[in-house]
Design an enzyme around this catalytic site. Structure first.
Site, PDB file in Angstrom:
ATOM      1  N   GLN A  99     -11.983 -30.079 -18.586  1.00  0.00           N
ATOM      2  CA  GLN A  99     -10.854 -29.568 -17.813  1.00  0.00           C
ATOM      3  C   GLN A  99     -10.294 -30.680 -16.923  1.00  0.00           C
ATOM      4  O   GLN A  99     -11.024 -31.284 -16.129  1.00  0.00           O
ATOM      5  CB  GLN A  99     -11.247 -28.394 -16.928  1.00  0.00           C
ATOM      6  CG  GLN A  99     -10.022 -27.748 -16.279  1.00  0.00           C
ATOM      7  CD  GLN A  99     -10.358 -26.787 -15.162  1.00  0.00           C
ATOM      8  OE1 GLN A  99     -10.890 -27.188 -14.131  1.00  0.00           O
ATOM      9  NE2 GLN A  99     -10.047 -25.512 -15.358  1.00  0.00           N
ATOM     10  N   TYR A 180      -3.296 -26.063  -7.543  1.00  0.00           N
ATOM     11  CA  TYR A 180      -3.354 -27.504  -7.746  1.00  0.00           C
ATOM     12  C   TYR A 180      -2.006 -28.023  -8.256  1.00  0.00           C
ATOM     13  O   TYR A 180      -1.052 -27.261  -8.409  1.00  0.00           O
ATOM     14  CB  TYR A 180      -4.509 -27.865  -8.672  1.00  0.00           C
ATOM     15  CG  TYR A 180      -5.839 -27.404  -8.110  1.00  0.00           C
ATOM     16  CD1 TYR A 180      -6.160 -27.608  -6.765  1.00  0.00           C
ATOM     17  CD2 TYR A 180      -6.762 -26.730  -8.900  1.00  0.00           C
ATOM     18  CE1 TYR A 180      -7.360 -27.163  -6.233  1.00  0.00           C
ATOM     19  CE2 TYR A 180      -7.968 -26.284  -8.377  1.00  0.00           C
ATOM     20  CZ  TYR A 180      -8.253 -26.501  -7.038  1.00  0.00           C
ATOM     21  OH  TYR A 180      -9.437 -26.057  -6.506  1.00  0.00           O
ATOM     22  N   GLY A 310     -18.136 -16.787 -15.503  1.00  0.00           N
ATOM     23  CA  GLY A 310     -18.354 -17.834 -14.517  1.00  0.00           C
ATOM     24  C   GLY A 310     -19.741 -17.810 -13.923  1.00  0.00           C
ATOM     25  O   GLY A 310     -20.676 -18.420 -14.443  1.00  0.00           O
TER      26      GLY A 310
END
Length: 661
Positions: A99, A180, A310
């Site tokens: 990523q 981001y 997750g």
């Protein structure tokens, strides 16, 4: 079998299951160098049983760093660190995407080269604090990027993607969520620019789309995914019209032919994940707060192709195995999510796999209820052998003939015996002196005997063929015996040549469908018998003539046949002697008794397939490349296997029935 344990094609890769490990910052890299910790090799390797691992966010350039102890992929040392991780994951048969995460304004001068100001689309200070090496500190006002600088950052993403593939990653995900840099450009609250990267929605989306173009140009669109999370609100991210914004973005993404779209959950009132699902034409990854049960529901209802987990993967390195066994889950410890060191990182315990092996066996010759599910000791591979976890196995006509005792003189079995001639699965254990395979490698084989209908089996490594990424387990399990039987009976036993006339009985079945294709490719004239409902299918495979045996007598329709491939037996075989040319011959895979009943002056023989890994590997590649078709009639679970074996007597279905384990 749970839908979570089926294959999924994403881009050029085939996931062995639909459980994806989420990208999660773990803050274990060296803060000065950005090199992944040696602990990360263990951490990712422990979790390689996921269908896909997406790494923690990795900065594509030094100005993209936004958190302490996060890794990059810029320097040689960083790349070397990641290569060890990639190699470890691949050694366990896993797939791993990197990523790419550029934090933009969500950073601090203490983490950037020469204490530079963070960069952003516009000089808008985010509310809140960032965790630095000195603890929590207030965000600062970032510096607005010049247009040329934006274009340079776009190219940095493309270069980082190329480096990731050179290191060995299977693909790259663009992090376009969590406030981001990509989402800062997309959102009206953080982008007040007046150049081509600001103003209109199309301009605000241009940064993400151009970054993706740079990445796909560098490594191919089938190795690129993107993560979004509409209205997450993290890092003081706001947009005036988020529904319109993300609808527009996903419409544009669909034209890029990406490997996948990863949509994480938020507390938004609007159901983005359901709304965006039908708009995207690739694999759709559903993330956020899922359990085994909800994940299965998402897939069953078409809301997701795969589900992203997750914290469940943080605390359970063997999460797929726990789901498979319905075992309790470890609880994650959030206090240790971002702390340095092994604690809370690689010390979560795994469970032992189930110590017994389920197998479908016959204890005595008889009807359908002769097939029973037994629990056996787990087999152990010896020297040169491999333990394989069977994922799918093809049902063959020989199953019911063995079960009924019709071929007991040919196949002398010590009962009870495990049925099954062919399978697809993955390597679960290695015996001594096995060097050509790794744990987790997907493999297929024709046994040359029986014993495929079990959760685990042991087989010599030299008999296994790796499954191409493009071929899923079900199709892989449907082809070994069928493809080898078709080829060997036509060309080795039958000596079929270009221009000859071949009559194939049972042409819509598993062996027959391959035989039609092989004979057509060789340039023979192909006549096929099949039910009328399957006539168009058989023609599409290459048959020149198709005779519906339910309404027409083939012996009245054809003659002067050079080769008859008999996959049926009985009266069909008996009638076939009358249609042969002077030098014609019959090869039967269905009637062992043919050798004793060949009429005077005729040529005929029974044929039994022999395993051939070279041939099988070649056929698998042809299927993966779309040059051969595999017909699958049905997919059943082990509990329906006895009924499916009985139904195989009828032989009317197009293709093969496969048991999914």
């Amino acid at each position: 079998m749970s839908s979570l344990f089926t294959n999924l094609k994403i881009g050029r890769h085939t996931l062995r299951n639909r459980m994806v490990m989420a990208p999660m910052t773990r803050s274990r890299a060296d803060d000065d160098t950005g090199v992944p910790s040696p602990l990360a090799v263990t951490y990712y390797g422990q979790r390689a049983s996921a269908g896909l691992i997406i790494t923690e966010g990795v900065f594509p350039s030094a100005m993209g760093k936004g958190y302490v102890r996060t890794p990059g992929i810029i320097t040689e040392a960083q790349r070397a660190g990641w290569k060890k991780i990639v190699d470890e994951v691949h050694a366990h048969g896993g797939l791993i995407f990197l990523q790419l995460m550029h934090c933009g304004r969500i950073s601090h001068p203490s983490m950037l080269p020469d204490h530079a100001l963070p960069v952003a689309p516009s000089a808008i200070k985010p509310a809140g604090q960032v965790y630095s090496s000195a603890g929590l500190v207030d965000f600062v006002e970032p510096r607005a990027l010049e247009t040329a600088e934006v274009e340079a950052i776009i190219q940095e993403f493309g270069a980082a993607a190329r480096i990731a593939i050179e290191v060995g990653f299977d693909g790259v995900e663009l992090h376009a969520a969590s406030g981001y840099l990509p989402e800062q450009f997309l959102s009206s609250g953080t982008n007040h620019r007046t150049d081509r990267f600001g103003g209109s929605l199309a301009n605000r989306a241009a940064f993400i789309l151009e970054v993706l173009n740079a990445m796909t140009s560098a490594i191919g669109s089938d190795r690129v995914g993107i993560k979004i999370c509409p209205e997450m609100g993290f890092n003081d991210l706001k947009d005036a019209e988020p529904v319109q914004t993300y609808t527009y973005l996903v419409e544009k993404l669909s034209a890029l032919n990406l490997a996948y779209l990863h949509v994480a959950g938020s507390k938004a009132a609007f159901d983005y994940r359901s709304a965006l699902r039908p708009m995207f034409n690739g694999a759709y990854l559903f993330g956020g707060g899922q359990t085994k049960q909800t994940a299965e529901q998402r897939i069953a209802q078409g809301q997701a192709d795969a589900v992203v987990f997750g914290s469940a993967f943080i605390a359970n390195p063997d999460l797929p195995q726990r789901f498979l066994q319905d075992a309790p889950l470890n609880k994650p410890n959030p206090a240790l999510f971002y702390t340095p060191g092994a604690q809370g990182y690689i010390d979560y315990p795994s469970i032992d796999p189930v110590a017994t092996n389920r197998a479908l066996r016959i204890h005595s010759y008889g009807p359908a209820d002769a097939v029973q599910s037994d629990r056996l000791p787990m087999p152990v591979p010896g020297k040169g052998e491999v333990l394989v976890a069977v994922r799918a196995a093809g049902i063959n006509g020989l199953d019911w003939k063995i079960r009924d005792g019709l071929v007991r003189d040919v196949f002398r079995l010590p009962l009870p015996a495990t049925l099954g001639l062919e399978f697809a699965g993955e390597v679960a254990g290695l015996g001594a002196d096995v060097h050509n395979l790794n744990k987790g490698t997907r493999v297929m084989a024709a046994l040359g005997g029986i014993g495929a209908y079990s959760d685990y089996l042991v087989i010599a490594s030299e008999k296994l063929v790796p499954i191409p990424d493009e071929l899923d387990d079900v199709k892989a399990a449907a082809m070994p015996v069928a493809a080898l039987t078709a080829w060997q009976s036509l060309f080795e036993a039958g000596a079929l040549k270009r221009g000859e006339r071949v009559l194939i009985h049972g042409a819509a079945g598993a062996v027959g469908s391959f035989a039609v294709q092989f004979a057509h490719q060789t340039g023979a004239y192909v006549i096929a018998t099949a039910r009328g409902v399957n006539a168009d299918l058989v023609r599409s495979l290459g048959a020149d003539e198709v005779i519906d045996y339910q309404v027409s007598a083939f012996w009245d329709q054809v003659g002067d046949v050079d080769l008859v491939l008999d996959l049926v037996g009985g009266s069909t075989l008996a009638r076939s002697w009358n249609v042969l040319s002077a030098h014609g011959r019959i090869i039967s895979t269905a009637a062992p008794e043919i050798s004793a009943t060949v009429p005077a002056g005729k040529n005929g023989a029974w044929f039994a397939m022999r395993p051939d890994t070279r041939q099988l590997a070649e056929f698998a590649q042809q299927v993966a490349q779309g040059k051969l078709a595999v017909l699958v009639a049905d997919v059943v679970g082990p509990e329906q296997a006895a009924i499916a074996i009985e139904q195989n007597k009828i032989g009317h279905a197009a293709g093969k029935t496969v048991i999914r384990f």
